[in-house]
Write a protein that holds these residues in place. Structure first.
Motif, PDB file in Angstrom:
ATOM      1  N   ASP A  38      11.507   2.069 -22.465  1.00  8.28           N
ATOM      2  CA  ASP A  38      11.564   1.333 -23.732  1.00  8.28           C
ATOM      3  C   ASP A  38      12.113  -0.078 -23.518  1.00  8.28           C
ATOM      4  OD1 ASP A  38      10.682   3.571 -25.082  1.00  8.28           O
ATOM      5  OD2 ASP A  38      12.698   4.282 -25.539  1.00  8.28           O
ATOM      6  N   VAL A  40      13.773  -3.369 -24.700  1.00  8.50           N
ATOM      7  CA  VAL A  40      14.680  -3.626 -25.820  1.00  8.50           C
ATOM      8  C   VAL A  40      15.003  -5.108 -26.006  1.00  8.50           C
ATOM      9  CG1 VAL A  40      15.741  -1.348 -25.722  1.00  8.50           C
ATOM     10  CG2 VAL A  40      16.712  -3.210 -24.362  1.00  8.50           C
ATOM     11  N   TYR A  41      14.661  -5.931 -25.013  1.00 10.63           N
ATOM     12  CA  TYR A  41      14.980  -7.351 -25.112  1.00 10.63           C
ATOM     13  C   TYR A  41      13.999  -8.111 -24.241  1.00 10.63           C
ATOM     14  CZ  TYR A  41      17.452 -11.772 -24.402  1.00 10.63           C
ATOM     15  OH  TYR A  41      17.773 -13.095 -24.322  1.00 10.63           O
ATOM     16  N   GLU A  59      12.784 -12.700 -18.738  1.00 17.27           N
ATOM     17  CA  GLU A  59      13.201 -11.363 -18.330  1.00 17.27           C
ATOM     18  C   GLU A  59      12.854 -10.324 -19.390  1.00 17.27           C
ATOM     19  OE1 GLU A  59      17.296 -12.359 -17.507  1.00 17.27           O
ATOM     20  OE2 GLU A  59      17.959 -11.477 -19.400  1.00 17.27           O
ATOM     21  N   GLU A  61      14.127  -6.570 -20.603  1.00 15.69           N
ATOM     22  CA  GLU A  61      15.222  -5.627 -20.488  1.00 15.69           C
ATOM     23  C   GLU A  61      14.796  -4.314 -21.112  1.00 15.69           C
ATOM     24  OE1 GLU A  61      19.669  -6.029 -19.795  1.00 15.69           O
ATOM     25  OE2 GLU A  61      18.849  -7.589 -21.061  1.00 15.69           O
ATOM     26  N   SER A  62      14.996  -3.225 -20.365  1.00 13.24           N
ATOM     27  CA  SER A  62      14.708  -1.908 -20.920  1.00 13.24           C
ATOM     28  C   SER A  62      16.004  -1.126 -20.984  1.00 13.24           C
ATOM     29  CB  SER A  62      13.688  -1.175 -20.062  1.00 13.24           C
ATOM     30  OG  SER A  62      14.256  -0.886 -18.804  1.00 13.24           O
ATOM     31  N   THR A  63      15.925   0.107 -21.474  1.00 20.23           N
ATOM     32  CA  THR A  63      17.136   0.902 -21.619  1.00 20.23           C
ATOM     33  C   THR A  63      17.910   0.950 -20.306  1.00 20.23           C
ATOM     34  OG1 THR A  63      15.964   2.236 -23.220  1.00 20.23           O
ATOM     35  CG2 THR A  63      17.998   3.138 -22.381  1.00 20.23           C
ATOM     36  N   LYS A  64      17.177   1.144 -19.224  1.00 22.17           N
ATOM     37  CA  LYS A  64      17.874   1.403 -17.973  1.00 22.17           C
ATOM     38  C   LYS A  64      17.939   0.224 -17.022  1.00 22.17           C
ATOM     39  CE  LYS A  64      19.528   4.793 -17.033  1.00 22.17           C
ATOM     40  NZ  LYS A  64      20.935   5.111 -17.401  1.00 22.17           N
TER      41      LYS A  64
ATOM     42  N   ARG B  32      12.497  10.927 -18.299  1.00 22.36           N
ATOM     43  CA  ARG B  32      12.069  10.988 -19.703  1.00 22.36           C
ATOM     44  C   ARG B  32      10.678  11.591 -19.737  1.00 22.36           C
ATOM     45  NH1 ARG B  32      11.639   5.462 -18.325  1.00 22.36           N
ATOM     46  NH2 ARG B  32       9.467   4.907 -18.015  1.00 22.36           N
ATOM     47  N   SER B  35       9.329   8.598 -24.905  1.00 25.80           N
ATOM     48  CA  SER B  35      10.198   7.446 -25.067  1.00 25.80           C
ATOM     49  C   SER B  35      11.642   7.929 -25.084  1.00 25.80           C
ATOM     50  CB  SER B  35       9.865   6.743 -26.385  1.00 25.80           C
ATOM     51  OG  SER B  35      11.017   6.148 -26.956  1.00 25.80           O
ATOM     52  N   GLU B  36      12.494   7.315 -24.252  1.00 25.33           N
ATOM     53  CA  GLU B  36      13.893   7.767 -24.206  1.00 25.33           C
ATOM     54  C   GLU B  36      14.590   7.560 -25.545  1.00 25.33           C
ATOM     55  OE1 GLU B  36      13.138   5.667 -21.302  1.00 25.33           O
ATOM     56  OE2 GLU B  36      14.007   3.730 -21.767  1.00 25.33           O
ATOM     57  N   ARG B  37      14.133   6.564 -26.306  1.00 26.19           N
ATOM     58  CA  ARG B  37      14.746   6.360 -27.629  1.00 26.19           C
ATOM     59  C   ARG B  37      14.382   7.504 -28.579  1.00 26.19           C
ATOM     60  NH1 ARG B  37      13.737   0.160 -29.119  1.00 26.19           N
ATOM     61  NH2 ARG B  37      11.920   0.763 -27.902  1.00 26.19           N
ATOM     62  N   ASP B  38      13.121   7.923 -28.527  1.00 26.80           N
ATOM     63  CA  ASP B  38      12.705   9.043 -29.380  1.00 26.80           C
ATOM     64  C   ASP B  38      13.450  10.321 -29.002  1.00 26.80           C
ATOM     65  OD1 ASP B  38      10.991   7.260 -30.531  1.00 26.80           O
ATOM     66  OD2 ASP B  38       9.168   8.081 -29.627  1.00 26.80           O
ATOM     67  N   SER B 229      17.587  10.001 -18.973  1.00 25.80           N
ATOM     68  CA  SER B 229      17.804   8.672 -19.547  1.00 25.80           C
ATOM     69  C   SER B 229      18.484   8.777 -20.905  1.00 25.80           C
ATOM     70  CB  SER B 229      16.474   7.937 -19.658  1.00 25.80           C
ATOM     71  OG  SER B 229      16.683   6.633 -20.114  1.00 25.80           O
ATOM     72  N   ASP B 232      22.102   9.909 -20.834  1.00 24.98           N
ATOM     73  CA  ASP B 232      23.082   8.858 -20.549  1.00 24.98           C
ATOM     74  C   ASP B 232      23.421   8.048 -21.796  1.00 24.98           C
ATOM     75  OD1 ASP B 232      24.773   7.496 -18.704  1.00 24.98           O
ATOM     76  OD2 ASP B 232      23.384   5.812 -18.787  1.00 24.98           O
ATOM     77  N   THR B 233      22.440   7.719 -22.617  1.00 24.80           N
ATOM     78  CA  THR B 233      22.770   6.948 -23.830  1.00 24.80           C
ATOM     79  C   THR B 233      23.506   7.822 -24.844  1.00 24.80           C
ATOM     80  OG1 THR B 233      20.483   7.312 -24.613  1.00 24.80           O
ATOM     81  CG2 THR B 233      20.984   5.178 -23.610  1.00 24.80           C
ATOM     82  N   ARG B 302      21.529  -9.273 -28.392  1.00 28.85           N
ATOM     83  CA  ARG B 302      20.637  -8.177 -27.998  1.00 28.85           C
ATOM     84  C   ARG B 302      20.586  -7.949 -26.500  1.00 28.85           C
ATOM     85  NH1 ARG B 302      15.390  -9.305 -31.662  1.00 28.85           N
ATOM     86  NH2 ARG B 302      14.564  -7.570 -30.462  1.00 28.85           N
ATOM     87  N   ARG B 303      21.272  -8.773 -25.726  1.00 24.56           N
ATOM     88  CA  ARG B 303      21.192  -8.577 -24.279  1.00 24.56           C
ATOM     89  C   ARG B 303      22.109  -7.431 -23.874  1.00 24.56           C
ATOM     90  NH1 ARG B 303      21.430 -14.102 -21.212  1.00 24.56           N
ATOM     91  NH2 ARG B 303      19.829 -13.190 -19.890  1.00 24.56           N
ATOM     92  N   VAL B 304      21.663  -6.688 -22.885  1.00 30.27           N
ATOM     93  CA  VAL B 304      22.291  -5.413 -22.561  1.00 30.27           C
ATOM     94  C   VAL B 304      23.252  -5.570 -21.382  1.00 30.27           C
ATOM     95  CG1 VAL B 304      21.857  -3.012 -21.962  1.00 30.27           C
ATOM     96  CG2 VAL B 304      20.190  -4.262 -23.343  1.00 30.27           C
ATOM     97  N   ARG B 306      25.374  -4.281 -18.222  1.00 27.75           N
ATOM     98  CA  ARG B 306      25.121  -3.237 -17.217  1.00 27.75           C
ATOM     99  C   ARG B 306      26.396  -2.965 -16.432  1.00 27.75           C
ATOM    100  NH1 ARG B 306      20.159  -1.381 -18.889  1.00 27.75           N
ATOM    101  NH2 ARG B 306      18.907  -3.163 -19.460  1.00 27.75           N
ATOM    102  N   ALA B 326      24.287   0.157 -22.349  1.00 26.38           N
ATOM    103  CA  ALA B 326      22.912   0.490 -22.734  1.00 26.38           C
ATOM    104  C   ALA B 326      22.693   0.076 -24.177  1.00 26.38           C
ATOM    105  CB  ALA B 326      22.665   1.995 -22.604  1.00 26.38           C
ATOM    106  N   PRO B 327      21.450  -0.109 -24.569  1.00 28.23           N
ATOM    107  CA  PRO B 327      21.183  -0.276 -25.993  1.00 28.23           C
ATOM    108  C   PRO B 327      21.475   1.042 -26.696  1.00 28.23           C
ATOM    109  CG  PRO B 327      19.138  -0.243 -24.719  1.00 28.23           C
ATOM    110  CD  PRO B 327      20.246  -0.153 -23.743  1.00 28.23           C
ATOM    111  N   ARG B 357      24.294 -12.102 -16.388  1.00 22.34           N
ATOM    112  CA  ARG B 357      23.540 -12.937 -15.451  1.00 22.34           C
ATOM    113  C   ARG B 357      23.766 -14.425 -15.738  1.00 22.34           C
ATOM    114  NH1 ARG B 357      20.754  -8.726 -17.113  1.00 22.34           N
ATOM    115  NH2 ARG B 357      19.362  -9.839 -18.504  1.00 22.34           N
TER     116      ARG B 357
END
Lengths: 125, 375
Positions: A38, A40-41, A59, A61-64, B32, B35-38, B229, B232-233, B302-304, B306, B326-327, B357
């Motif tokens: 998925d 996400v960004y 870039e 960005e996905s969940t992982k 997964r 979709s990992e979100r689903d 996946s 983990d969230t 919105r940036r994730v 890590r 994670a989101p 980054r």
């Protein structure tokens, strides 16, 4: 999974449309979107920015994970897809359509790009 | 030299379901299915089915099984009643965490220790090394069990369709032997998702039949297969630590904000246990002069974040490090667990950023967990 025949593909998993008035559309393939999971960004280049084939211009960005976005060609960015910035899941749901990323006015001969069949063979390795 | 990854008894099932597989601690595991979100949302609102057969089971039996575990682990294991389970840790003599564990007391003289896949051998070796002088036997049962988990608010209803076991009488952190879909199972009300749910330890030969029965029983309730996946969230939202991220040999339970698992008051072995002196010192240090504290961070953008990204002030001074990020599907924003200097650890502290980054993105400091289910 099918890769549209009319597009050309990079080994970095971008697709490039045929040029209309010298401007081509770029996105990432369904194969790449599936591998990312998925999205996400999405960070896209600025309109007017000069991009170079094979160089980072954004870039995804996905969940992982986070992945660099490359341009498949040299050129100047003429438009970016604001819809995909607002809803990054379009990259997953419609990678070849509503999930396109940017349009680029190509300034030189594209480098090594693959046909749909060549790309299909490349990803099945 | 690399060994081929191990496959669980459900491997063919995962492949038939179209799972994206990943190498995890030497196991080829489903990351997964869709979709990992689903999958995440399904566990929060309905139910999810997990294959956790990579977890490491170690059985400890004998007249002094409780004494051995009281000596080898930091918790008060002798005080766990038969049929109950306990979250605990195994530490080095120097106090560093070797693994976090769930210990089930299956009978008066029988315990099952469940270790993380990546640490199962480490835990087995440490328990064996610590067993000298105790009238107890340690059995490597990693190959004896497959482990399936049904997690989510619909999980009791789904399980009731396939078992006569008294699920209503089964409390959180309890486990009892029973029959599920005609298969002998240890039924435990445990999990790692922040939801109500069950973990079912069964013979590997029974895993496919159980998976299929649960899939069918859960169809109307919206049960879906779930991969690592979303696990983990889910655990991140629930503020649960993950070994290798929040917990490492460089961290004591007190540094991780989990000092409550260390029971100095236990009376077996004259109160002695591996790591006691170092952990007492760590407890004092964490109380008097905490170096860093584990906090939650919620992104404004919105940036994730890590694991490994620096936590910084607006001017770039490093004040901590992200351990997991994670989101968050439930919050709709990226979240992180991070160790930050104590001066910045109070919820609501302003001016905390994560260096993503090279860009300093603002974050809100918050208490853990991010998500707590309504009971």
């Amino acid at each position: 999974m099918s890769n549209p025949q009319q597009l050309r593909y990079s080994k970095e998993h971008e697709w490039l449309s045929g040029a209309e008035d010298g401007v081509s559309t770029v996105g990432i393939t369904e194969h790449a979107a599936n591998a990312l999971g998925d999205v996400v960004y999405v960070q896209l280049p600025e309109v007017g920015a000069t991009v170079a084939a094979g160089e980072t211009c954004g870039e995804l960005e996905s969940t992982k994970s986070v992945s660099d976005l490359y341009s498949p060609v040299d050129g100047e960015i003429t438009e970016v897809n604001e819809d995909v910035v607002n809803d990054p899941s379009l990259v997953n749901s419609a990678p070849f359509e509503g999930g396109w990323l940017f349009k680029v006015k190509i300034s030189g001969e594209p480098g090594e790009l693959l046909s749909a069949d060549e790309y299909a063979a490349f990803i099945t390795g | 030299m690399t060994d081929a990854p191990r496959r669980t008894a459900l491997d063919a099932t995962h492949r038939a379901l179209g799972a994206t597989m990943t190498d995890f601690a030497g196991w080829d595991m489903p990351l997964r299915y869709s979709s990992e979100r689903d999958e995440h949302v399904a566990v929060r609102t309905r139910a999810g089915l997990f294959d956790l057969s990579h977890m490491g089971e170690i059985t400890v039996t004998g007249p002094q099984a409780a004494d051995l575990l009281d000596y080898a682990l930091v918790g008060n294991i002798g005080g766990v009643r038969t049929g109950r389970a306990r979250y605990t840790m195994i530490c080095e003599a120097g106090g560093g965490i070797l693994d976090d564990l769930i210990v089930y007391r299956l009978a008066d003289q029988e315990y099952m220790v469940v270790a993380n896949a990546s640490n199962a051998q480490v835990v087995l070796d440490a328990l064996t090394a610590r067993a000298g002088g105790f009238d107890a036997a340690i059995r490597d049962d990693r190959d004896a069990y497959a482990l399936l988990a049904v997690q989510g608010p619909e999980s009791p209803g789904i399980l009731k369709k396939v078992t006569d076991a008294d699920l209503d009488g089964l409390k959180y952190y309890a486990g009892l032997p029973g029959t599920v879909a005609g298969v002998e199972a240890l039924i435990a009300r445990t999990g790692y998702t922040g939801e109500d749910g069950f973990e079912l330890f069964v013979r590997p030969a029974d895993a496919v039949a159980l998976w299929e029965a649960l899939t069918e029983a859960g169809q109307d309730a919206g049960l879906v297969p779930c991969g690592l996946s979303c696990r983990d969230t889910l655990r991140l939202e629930a503020g649960m630590p993950l070994y290798g991220h929040e917990l490492t040999t460089a961290t004591t339970p007190f540094d991780a904000g989990l000092g409550r698992v260390v029971k100095f008051e236990k009376t077996t072995n004259d109160g002695d246990f591996v790591g006691r002196a170092a952990l007492a010192a760590a407890a004092e240090r964490a109380e008097a002069n905490p170096p860093r504290k584990l906090v939650g961070l919620i992104a404004e953008g919105r940036r994730v974040p890590r694991a490994g990204y620096p936590v910084v002030t607006a001017d770039g001074t490093v004040i901590g490090e992200v351990t997991s990020g994670a989101p968050s599907p439930t919050l709709g924003k990226p979240v992180a667990i991070a160790y930050v200097d104590a001066a910045y650890a109070t919820p609501g502290t302003e001016g905390v950023c994560v260096d993503i980054r090279g860009s300093h993105e603002p974050y809100e400091v918050t208490a853990l967990p991010f998500y707590k289910r309504q009971k």
